[in-house]
Design a protein around this motif. Structure first.
Motif: not given
Length: 246
Positions: A24-30, A237-240
């Motif tokens: 997402d635009v905030q590049a938060r950690s999952a 949530q899609v994560i890397i």
């Protein structure tokens, strides 16, 4: 990265296992919070070894940073030779209170942990079970160890462990394999409070794993995962995954 995000992850509401970066635009950690509450276990689902190992590795290392040395116990069971290098690296990186198990000894881990839950009078130190390709040990875990089979011990740990600070973070190489270990196609999955799907089609993530009908709108692609925590999410949530290719 996972190390940088860990500093603010933990709190009085329980430690947080970091899994990857949310797209997402905030590049938060999952993050998966692990309080003393039912279902606070994680399933990683799919056949992609590197990605599954990356998720478990990031989760374990982030959890370790939230405990004083020796204050938490880690048990690593590697049942897939292709995951051995990654699992060994994690084992060597964690502190001395970390134990290694393989296909021969994983029944002992299940029996010991389940028995401890039965006989302990109060929650002990946090215990995290990192199980790499746990479904590969299904045959060995089908044997009886004490009053239960190894699979029955695993189900007992999943059901009763979180409230005693014992959490399972396990990789299964498919949804059907996980359901088989939990008791069969019709088995309940309440004890799996969160999951990360890798190369698993959205249509497989139906029924008790995901709200609504038909599963999530998810199409797998390399170095992406769909993270769903039933305690906090309405949609995945899609994560890397944190790892060398992230």
């Amino acid at each position: 990265d996972a190390a940088g995000a860990t500093r603010t992850a933990g709190s009085a509401r329980g430690p947080v296992a970091l899994l990857g970066e949310i797209i997402d635009v905030q590049a938060r950690s999952a993050g998966l919070r692990l309080p003393r509450a039912p279902g606070r276990n994680l399933a990683v689902l799919g056949t992609r070894v590197d990605e599954a190992c990356a998720v478990l590795d990031a989760a374990a290392r982030s959890l370790a940073r939230q405990h004083q040395p020796g204050a938490a116990r880690f048990s690593i069971a590697c049942l897939d030779p292709d995951a051995d290098v990654s699992a060994r690296s994690l084992y060597e990186a964690l502190d001395a209170d970390t134990a290694w198990y393989d296909e021969e000894t994983v029944p002992e881990l299940m029996a010991e942990t389940a028995t401890g839950l039965d006989h302990g009078s109060a929650p002990g130190q946090p215990h995290y079970l990192l199980l790499y390709a746990v479904d590969a040990a299904a045959g060995r875990l089908a044997a009886r160890v004490g009053q239960r089979t190894g699979l029955e011990h695993l189900r007992h740990i999943l059901h009763n462990g979180p409230e005693r600070r014992t959490h399972v973070l396990a990789w299964w190489r498919g949804v059907a394999r996980m359901r088989a270990d939990l008791g069969g196609p019709a088995s309940r999955t309440d004890q799996i409070g969160a999951w990360v799907a890798l190369d698993v089609q959205g249509g497989e993530l139906t029924s008790s794993l995901y709200p609504g009908n038909g599963g999530p709108d998810w199409y797998p692609r390399p170095w992406r995962g769909l993270f769903f925590d039933r305690a906090v999410h309405r949609t995945g949530q899609v994560i890397i995954p944190y790892g060398p290719s992230a």
